[in-house]
Design a protein around this motif. Structure first.
Motif, PDB file in Angstrom:
ATOM      1  N   ARG A 165      11.836   5.025   6.784  1.00  0.00           N
ATOM      2  CA  ARG A 165      10.421   4.641   7.010  1.00  0.00           C
ATOM      3  C   ARG A 165       9.700   4.631   5.516  1.00  0.00           C
ATOM      4  N   PRO A 166       8.707   3.551   5.485  1.00  0.00           N
ATOM      5  CA  PRO A 166       7.882   3.530   4.287  1.00  0.00           C
ATOM      6  C   PRO A 166       7.062   4.813   4.072  1.00  0.00           C
ATOM      7  N   ILE A 202       3.885   4.893   3.057  1.00  0.00           N
ATOM      8  CA  ILE A 202       2.578   4.675   3.299  1.00  0.00           C
ATOM      9  C   ILE A 202       2.482   3.109   3.141  1.00  0.00           C
ATOM     10  N   GLU A 203       1.421   2.640   3.841  1.00  0.00           N
ATOM     11  CA  GLU A 203       1.051   1.127   3.827  1.00  0.00           C
ATOM     12  C   GLU A 203       0.108   1.090   2.503  1.00  0.00           C
ATOM     13  N   LEU A 204       0.426   0.067   1.517  1.00  0.00           N
ATOM     14  CA  LEU A 204      -0.206  -0.139   0.547  1.00  0.00           C
ATOM     15  C   LEU A 204      -2.021  -0.164   0.795  1.00  0.00           C
ATOM     16  N   GLN A 219      -3.606   1.504   2.700  1.00  0.00           N
ATOM     17  CA  GLN A 219      -4.071   3.063   3.107  1.00  0.00           C
ATOM     18  C   GLN A 219      -4.698   3.534   1.949  1.00  0.00           C
ATOM     19  N   VAL A 256       6.716  -1.085  -4.247  1.00  0.00           N
ATOM     20  CA  VAL A 256       5.871  -1.623  -3.305  1.00  0.00           C
ATOM     21  C   VAL A 256       6.706  -2.891  -2.744  1.00  0.00           C
ATOM     22  N   ASP A 293       6.634  -5.698   0.663  1.00  0.00           N
ATOM     23  CA  ASP A 293       6.036  -6.024   1.980  1.00  0.00           C
ATOM     24  C   ASP A 293       4.834  -5.381   2.451  1.00  0.00           C
ATOM     25  N   GLY A 294       3.986  -4.922   1.319  1.00  0.00           N
ATOM     26  CA  GLY A 294       2.860  -4.288   1.684  1.00  0.00           C
ATOM     27  C   GLY A 294       3.092  -2.512   2.045  1.00  0.00           C
ATOM     28  N   LYS A 295       4.215  -2.193   1.754  1.00  0.00           N
ATOM     29  CA  LYS A 295       4.334  -0.783   1.984  1.00  0.00           C
ATOM     30  C   LYS A 295       5.106  -0.150   0.772  1.00  0.00           C
ATOM     31  N   TRP A 300       7.495   2.581  -0.681  1.00  0.00           N
ATOM     32  CA  TRP A 300       8.961   3.120  -0.401  1.00  0.00           C
ATOM     33  C   TRP A 300       9.490   4.027  -1.322  1.00  0.00           C
TER      34      TRP A 300
END
Length: 111
Positions: free
Chosen positions: A2-3, A5-7, A9, A100, A102-104, A106
């Motif tokens: 899983r990522p 966090i979402e960027l 956020q 970063v 796809d907007g996440k 990792w």
């Protein structure tokens, strides 16, 4: 995997915290966003081995833009994590490679 966090956020210029497994141990990571890039460090001050946040995920930032350890006031540059003032001057936070995509955000080792 899983990522972290979402960027979206994490506001540009902001500091955040996530929990993650690094080298087989649960770790708190400090995240710092600069535009579309994110840097990460283990949330441990090299001076006393304590977390830098004053409350979970709440960090102090000096007027000069440094991350400040809530325990002893050590100040760290947000570009390189090096201590520029305080009891551990010249030491550095331990970086963790993130990317970063796809907007996440990792861990860099993540596929």
């Amino acid at each position: 995997m899983r990522p972290l966090i979402e960027l979206a956020q994490l506001d540009d210029g902001a500091l955040g915290e996530v929990q993650v497994h690094v080298e087989g141990h649960e770790q708190s990571l400090i995240l710092h966003r600069r535009g579309d890039a994110v840097q990460a460090w283990i949330n441990v001050c090299p001076h006393a081995g304590r977390r830098l946040d004053w409350a979970p995920g709440q960090f102090l930032k000096s007027s000069e833009g440094h991350l400040v350890c809530a325990v002893h006031g050590a100040a760290f540059g947000l570009g390189d994590g090096v201590c520029v003032a305080g009891p551990c001057r010249g030491d550095a936070l331990r970086p963790v490679a993130v990317k970063v995509r796809d907007g996440k955000v990792w861990l860099a080792a993540a596929g």
